[in-house]
Write a protein that holds these residues in place. Structure first.
Motif, PDB file in Angstrom:
ATOM      1  N   THR A 127     -12.063  -6.112  -6.528  1.00  0.00           N
ATOM      2  CA  THR A 127     -12.044  -4.682  -6.220  1.00  0.00           C
ATOM      3  C   THR A 127     -10.661  -4.126  -5.861  1.00  0.00           C
ATOM      4  OG1 THR A 127     -12.619  -5.187  -3.923  1.00  0.00           O
ATOM      5  CG2 THR A 127     -14.446  -4.696  -5.442  1.00  0.00           C
ATOM      6  N   HIS A 128      -9.619  -4.942  -5.955  1.00  0.00           N
ATOM      7  CA  HIS A 128      -8.277  -4.495  -5.581  1.00  0.00           C
ATOM      8  C   HIS A 128      -7.264  -4.860  -6.657  1.00  0.00           C
ATOM      9  CE1 HIS A 128     -10.424  -4.470  -1.756  1.00  0.00           C
ATOM     10  NE2 HIS A 128      -9.553  -3.569  -1.377  1.00  0.00           N
ATOM     11  N   GLU A 129      -6.142  -4.160  -6.640  1.00  0.00           N
ATOM     12  CA  GLU A 129      -5.053  -4.470  -7.574  1.00  0.00           C
ATOM     13  C   GLU A 129      -4.213  -5.641  -7.090  1.00  0.00           C
ATOM     14  OE1 GLU A 129      -4.050  -0.081  -9.354  1.00  0.00           O
ATOM     15  OE2 GLU A 129      -3.277  -0.567  -7.354  1.00  0.00           O
ATOM     16  N   VAL A 130      -4.037  -5.717  -5.783  1.00  0.00           N
ATOM     17  CA  VAL A 130      -3.235  -6.774  -5.161  1.00  0.00           C
ATOM     18  C   VAL A 130      -4.041  -7.378  -4.021  1.00  0.00           C
ATOM     19  CG1 VAL A 130      -1.102  -7.322  -3.921  1.00  0.00           C
ATOM     20  CG2 VAL A 130      -1.076  -5.579  -5.718  1.00  0.00           C
ATOM     21  N   VAL A 131      -4.063  -8.697  -3.975  1.00  0.00           N
ATOM     22  CA  VAL A 131      -4.709  -9.411  -2.874  1.00  0.00           C
ATOM     23  C   VAL A 131      -3.651 -10.274  -2.205  1.00  0.00           C
ATOM     24  CG1 VAL A 131      -6.432 -11.138  -2.224  1.00  0.00           C
ATOM     25  CG2 VAL A 131      -6.959  -9.439  -3.984  1.00  0.00           C
ATOM     26  N   ILE A 132      -3.567 -10.134  -0.900  1.00  0.00           N
ATOM     27  CA  ILE A 132      -2.676 -10.975  -0.106  1.00  0.00           C
ATOM     28  C   ILE A 132      -3.563 -11.894   0.714  1.00  0.00           C
ATOM     29  CG2 ILE A 132      -0.880 -11.031   1.655  1.00  0.00           C
ATOM     30  CD1 ILE A 132      -0.295  -8.065   0.734  1.00  0.00           C
ATOM     31  N   ALA A 133      -3.475 -13.176   0.424  1.00  0.00           N
ATOM     32  CA  ALA A 133      -4.308 -14.162   1.105  1.00  0.00           C
ATOM     33  C   ALA A 133      -3.515 -14.797   2.235  1.00  0.00           C
ATOM     34  CB  ALA A 133      -4.778 -15.226   0.117  1.00  0.00           C
ATOM     35  N   ASP A 134      -3.943 -14.521   3.460  1.00  0.00           N
ATOM     36  CA  ASP A 134      -3.337 -15.143   4.640  1.00  0.00           C
ATOM     37  C   ASP A 134      -3.852 -16.575   4.709  1.00  0.00           C
ATOM     38  OD1 ASP A 134      -2.369 -15.969   7.065  1.00  0.00           O
ATOM     39  OD2 ASP A 134      -3.454 -14.490   8.267  1.00  0.00           O
ATOM     40  N   ALA A 145       0.842  -1.201   0.000  1.00  0.00           N
ATOM     41  CA  ALA A 145       0.000   0.000   0.000  1.00  0.00           C
ATOM     42  C   ALA A 145       0.876   1.250   0.000  1.00  0.00           C
ATOM     43  CB  ALA A 145      -0.939  -0.012   1.198  1.00  0.00           C
ATOM     44  N   GLY A 146       2.006   1.180   0.678  1.00  0.00           N
ATOM     45  CA  GLY A 146       2.955   2.292   0.691  1.00  0.00           C
ATOM     46  C   GLY A 146       3.558   2.568  -0.667  1.00  0.00           C
ATOM     47  N   ARG A 147       3.508   1.591  -1.552  1.00  0.00           N
ATOM     48  CA  ARG A 147       3.976   1.770  -2.934  1.00  0.00           C
ATOM     49  C   ARG A 147       2.863   2.312  -3.837  1.00  0.00           C
ATOM     50  NH1 ARG A 147       6.996  -3.908  -4.523  1.00  0.00           N
ATOM     51  NH2 ARG A 147       8.753  -3.764  -3.079  1.00  0.00           N
ATOM     52  N   GLY A 148       1.702   2.530  -3.239  1.00  0.00           N
ATOM     53  CA  GLY A 148       0.592   3.077  -4.004  1.00  0.00           C
ATOM     54  C   GLY A 148      -0.363   2.047  -4.585  1.00  0.00           C
ATOM     55  N   GLU A 149      -0.200   0.790  -4.228  1.00  0.00           N
ATOM     56  CA  GLU A 149      -1.093  -0.269  -4.718  1.00  0.00           C
ATOM     57  C   GLU A 149      -2.381  -0.284  -3.893  1.00  0.00           C
ATOM     58  OE1 GLU A 149      -0.397  -2.228  -7.258  1.00  0.00           O
ATOM     59  OE2 GLU A 149       1.750  -1.875  -7.502  1.00  0.00           O
ATOM     60  N   ARG A 150      -3.489  -0.638  -4.552  1.00  0.00           N
ATOM     61  CA  ARG A 150      -4.744  -0.862  -3.824  1.00  0.00           C
ATOM     62  C   ARG A 150      -4.725  -2.321  -3.378  1.00  0.00           C
ATOM     63  NH1 ARG A 150      -9.575  -0.303  -6.489  1.00  0.00           N
ATOM     64  NH2 ARG A 150      -8.533  -0.728  -8.441  1.00  0.00           N
ATOM     65  N   VAL A 151      -4.498  -2.525  -2.090  1.00  0.00           N
ATOM     66  CA  VAL A 151      -4.222  -3.850  -1.534  1.00  0.00           C
ATOM     67  C   VAL A 151      -5.338  -4.290  -0.593  1.00  0.00           C
ATOM     68  CG1 VAL A 151      -2.590  -5.205  -0.148  1.00  0.00           C
ATOM     69  CG2 VAL A 151      -1.746  -3.363  -1.612  1.00  0.00           C
ATOM     70  N   ALA A 152      -5.704  -5.560  -0.723  1.00  0.00           N
ATOM     71  CA  ALA A 152      -6.599  -6.190   0.251  1.00  0.00           C
ATOM     72  C   ALA A 152      -5.836  -7.337   0.901  1.00  0.00           C
ATOM     73  CB  ALA A 152      -7.847  -6.740  -0.432  1.00  0.00           C
ATOM     74  N   VAL A 153      -5.908  -7.406   2.212  1.00  0.00           N
ATOM     75  CA  VAL A 153      -5.361  -8.549   2.938  1.00  0.00           C
ATOM     76  C   VAL A 153      -6.545  -9.378   3.386  1.00  0.00           C
ATOM     77  CG1 VAL A 153      -4.027  -9.323   4.936  1.00  0.00           C
ATOM     78  CG2 VAL A 153      -3.320  -7.258   3.684  1.00  0.00           C
ATOM     79  N   ARG A 156     -13.834 -17.955  -1.437  1.00  0.00           N
ATOM     80  CA  ARG A 156     -14.811 -16.938  -1.808  1.00  0.00           C
ATOM     81  C   ARG A 156     -14.314 -15.548  -1.429  1.00  0.00           C
ATOM     82  NH1 ARG A 156     -18.032 -13.445  -0.139  1.00  0.00           N
ATOM     83  NH2 ARG A 156     -17.681 -13.874   2.055  1.00  0.00           N
ATOM     84  N   ARG A 157     -13.735 -15.425  -0.247  1.00  0.00           N
ATOM     85  CA  ARG A 157     -13.249 -14.124   0.211  1.00  0.00           C
ATOM     86  C   ARG A 157     -12.074 -13.626  -0.627  1.00  0.00           C
ATOM     87  NH1 ARG A 157     -13.831 -13.963   6.812  1.00  0.00           N
ATOM     88  NH2 ARG A 157     -16.071 -14.415   6.841  1.00  0.00           N
ATOM     89  N   ILE A 158     -11.217 -14.531  -1.033  1.00  0.00           N
ATOM     90  CA  ILE A 158     -10.096 -14.144  -1.895  1.00  0.00           C
ATOM     91  C   ILE A 158     -10.628 -13.651  -3.239  1.00  0.00           C
ATOM     92  CG2 ILE A 158      -8.072 -15.009  -3.145  1.00  0.00           C
ATOM     93  CD1 ILE A 158      -7.720 -16.993  -0.705  1.00  0.00           C
ATOM     94  N   ALA A 159     -11.558 -14.389  -3.823  1.00  0.00           N
ATOM     95  CA  ALA A 159     -12.137 -14.002  -5.121  1.00  0.00           C
ATOM     96  C   ALA A 159     -12.855 -12.662  -5.027  1.00  0.00           C
ATOM     97  CB  ALA A 159     -13.088 -15.084  -5.611  1.00  0.00           C
ATOM     98  N   ALA A 160     -13.578 -12.427  -3.946  1.00  0.00           N
ATOM     99  CA  ALA A 160     -14.283 -11.155  -3.786  1.00  0.00           C
ATOM    100  C   ALA A 160     -13.303  -9.991  -3.679  1.00  0.00           C
ATOM    101  CB  ALA A 160     -15.188 -11.215  -2.550  1.00  0.00           C
ATOM    102  N   ALA A 161     -12.225 -10.179  -2.946  1.00  0.00           N
ATOM    103  CA  ALA A 161     -11.223  -9.118  -2.825  1.00  0.00           C
ATOM    104  C   ALA A 161     -10.561  -8.838  -4.166  1.00  0.00           C
ATOM    105  CB  ALA A 161     -10.181  -9.506  -1.784  1.00  0.00           C
ATOM    106  N   ALA A 162     -10.367  -9.880  -4.964  1.00  0.00           N
ATOM    107  CA  ALA A 162      -9.719  -9.718  -6.274  1.00  0.00           C
ATOM    108  C   ALA A 162     -10.566  -8.900  -7.240  1.00  0.00           C
ATOM    109  CB  ALA A 162      -9.409 -11.091  -6.870  1.00  0.00           C
TER     110      ALA A 162
END
Length: 175
Positions: free
Chosen positions: A74-81, A28-36, A66-72
């Protein structure tokens, strides 16, 4: 939108949750729209006050996917824990149940990068999800085996603190 999905896998107490949070902040600090995307299993255990039964595993895996797909969407980067693959691995480990692998691997294959956390951090108790340090090596072997059988690669992330984050960011930059 087609997000870049980073999947974090690893045995218990290998720093997945911490790394996911740190990667989210760094990207996010690099300007990416990120979802964790947090680990749904942890949420389940906290809500229910117990670990899941065998028949609940498939639903937990599906919800994580499902949660990973939903985040993908609306975001540029998704980090799946973690992904459904970890549910399949633990389902095999705890219940000797191999039935979740096909769906879990199909869902996991949608990730653009898999980061596998190394076993180099000390084991720490963390509520209901942790079985003990004796579980880490067999779980790590199962994860590696499942990825290899499916022809899915991974980057292993080693190190402590900033070094671990730096190694993960370097793997992301290479991808």
């Amino acid at each position: 939108m087609s997000a870049f999905v980073i999947a974090l896998l690893g045995a218990e107490s290998t720093g997945k949750t911490t790394l996911a949070r740190e990667l989210g902040t760094a990207l996010a600090g690099r300007g990416e729209r990120v979802a964790v995307v947090a680990e749904y299993l942890r949420e389940f255990c906290e809500r229910e006050g117990r670990t899941p039964r065998r028949e609940e595993q498939r639903g937990i895996a599906a919800e994580q996917s499902r949660r990973i797909a939903a985040a993908a969407e609306t975001h540029e980067v998704v980090i799946a824990d973690t992904t459904a693959l970890m549910i399949a691995v633990y389902s095999e480990h705890v219940f000797d149940d191999l039935a979740l692998y096909d769906e879990a691997l199909a869902a996991h294959a949608r990730a653009d990068l898999t980061l596998l956390t190394a076993l180099d951090l000390p084991w720490q108790a963390d509520g209901l999800q942790r079985d003990g340090p004796h579980v880490r090596e067999p779980v790590d072997a199962r994860v590696r085996s499942a990825l290899a059988r499916a022809g899915l690669g991974c980057s292993v992330v080693f190190g402590q603190g900033e070094a671990r984050l730096g190694n993960a960011l370097a793997a992301i930059d290479r991808a």
